[in-house]
Motif scaffolding. Structure first.
Motif, PDB file in Angstrom:
ATOM      1  N   TYR A  97      14.966 -63.409 -16.195  1.00  0.00           N
ATOM      2  CA  TYR A  97      16.199 -63.778 -16.900  1.00  0.00           C
ATOM      3  C   TYR A  97      16.244 -63.139 -18.286  1.00  0.00           C
ATOM      4  CZ  TYR A  97      17.570 -67.016 -13.270  1.00  0.00           C
ATOM      5  OH  TYR A  97      17.965 -67.533 -12.063  1.00  0.00           O
ATOM      6  N   ALA A 101      18.981 -60.519 -19.537  1.00  0.00           N
ATOM      7  CA  ALA A 101      19.744 -60.878 -20.739  1.00  0.00           C
ATOM      8  C   ALA A 101      19.698 -59.757 -21.771  1.00  0.00           C
ATOM      9  CB  ALA A 101      19.207 -62.174 -21.333  1.00  0.00           C
ATOM     10  N   ALA A 104      22.237 -57.216 -20.495  1.00  0.00           N
ATOM     11  CA  ALA A 104      23.622 -57.690 -20.569  1.00  0.00           C
ATOM     12  C   ALA A 104      24.048 -58.092 -21.975  1.00  0.00           C
ATOM     13  CB  ALA A 104      23.805 -58.875 -19.624  1.00  0.00           C
ATOM     14  N   ARG A 106      23.440 -61.019 -23.113  1.00  0.00           N
ATOM     15  CA  ARG A 106      23.686 -62.454 -23.004  1.00  0.00           C
ATOM     16  C   ARG A 106      22.929 -62.972 -21.781  1.00  0.00           C
ATOM     17  NH1 ARG A 106      27.039 -63.019 -18.711  1.00  0.00           N
ATOM     18  NH2 ARG A 106      28.209 -61.180 -18.134  1.00  0.00           N
ATOM     19  N   THR A 108      22.631 -64.213 -18.273  1.00  0.00           N
ATOM     20  CA  THR A 108      23.503 -63.962 -17.136  1.00  0.00           C
ATOM     21  C   THR A 108      22.901 -64.533 -15.862  1.00  0.00           C
ATOM     22  OG1 THR A 108      24.639 -62.238 -15.864  1.00  0.00           O
ATOM     23  CG2 THR A 108      22.469 -61.682 -16.720  1.00  0.00           C
ATOM     24  N   GLU A 109      23.781 -64.857 -14.937  1.00  0.00           N
ATOM     25  CA  GLU A 109      23.357 -65.263 -13.609  1.00  0.00           C
ATOM     26  C   GLU A 109      23.863 -64.266 -12.570  1.00  0.00           C
ATOM     27  OE1 GLU A 109      23.410 -69.546 -12.655  1.00  0.00           O
ATOM     28  OE2 GLU A 109      24.233 -69.786 -14.680  1.00  0.00           O
ATOM     29  N   ALA A 110      24.276 -63.083 -13.040  1.00  0.00           N
ATOM     30  CA  ALA A 110      24.777 -62.042 -12.143  1.00  0.00           C
ATOM     31  C   ALA A 110      23.662 -61.618 -11.184  1.00  0.00           C
ATOM     32  CB  ALA A 110      25.284 -60.850 -12.938  1.00  0.00           C
TER      33      ALA A 110
END
Length: 137
Positions: A97, A101, A104, A106, A108-110
Motif C-alpha cells: 500500500y 501510495a 499515486a 495518495r 489508493t485501493e486501485a
C-alpha cells in the motif's frame, strides 16, 4: 462511532507485538469531508499509538505512527468526525500500500496499481549479505 472496536483492537495489538512482519492493514480511517486517510496495521502496548500509512491529503503519504486519540478528537464541518471504513479489507501487506501510495500520491485501493506494486516488490532481488551496506544510504 467507535473507531476501534475490541476485536479489532486485539488483532492490532497482536500485530504490534510482532513488529518484524509486513502486516496487512486491518483498519482504515478517513475524513468524510476531505482527503485524509489512515491505514493501520499495528497498535502499540499503550493502546493509542497506531503504526501504518498516513495520508493527510498533501500528496506525500508516509509510513509511521499516529495517535488514535488525536484522530478521534478531530472535529469536522457539519458535526462530522473521522470515520472507520467498515468495508475495508486489505489484500496486501502495508508496504505494498505504501509503494502504491508513493506512485499515486495518495493512499489508493486501485487494484491494478496495488497488484503492480505487489509484483514489483516480489521481483526485488534480496541484498547480498556478503556485500557491506553503504553507511551513507
Amino acid at each position: 462511532m467507535i473507531l476501534l472496536p475490541p476485536d479489532l483492537r486485539e488483532k492490532l495489538l497482536a500485530n504490534g507485538a510482532d513488529r518484524g512482519s509486513d502486516h496487512v492493514p486491518l483498519l482504515k480511517l478517513f475524513n468524510p469531508c476531505g482527503a485524509a486517510t489512515w491505514l493501520a496495521s499495528e497498535l502499540y502496548e499503550d493502546g493509542d499509538t497506531l503504526f501504518g500509512l498516513a495520508d493527510l491529503g498533501f500528496g506525500c503519504p508516509e509510513m509511521g505512527v499516529f495517535s488514535l486519540t488525536e484522530i478521534a478528537r478531530i472535529r469536522l464541518p457539519y458535526g462530522l468526525r473521522i470515520e472507520r471504513d467498515w468495508y475495508f479489507t486489505a489484500r496486501f501487506g502495508l508496504t505494498v500500500y505504501a509503494d502504491a501510495a508513493r506512485i499515486a500520491g495518495r493512499i489508493t485501493e486501485a487494484e491494478a496499481l496495488l497488484s503492480t506494486a505487489a509484483r514489483t516488490r516480489q521481483l526485488r532481488i534480496p541484498r547480498n549479505p556478503e556485500i557491506p551496506r553503504n553507511p551513507h544510504g
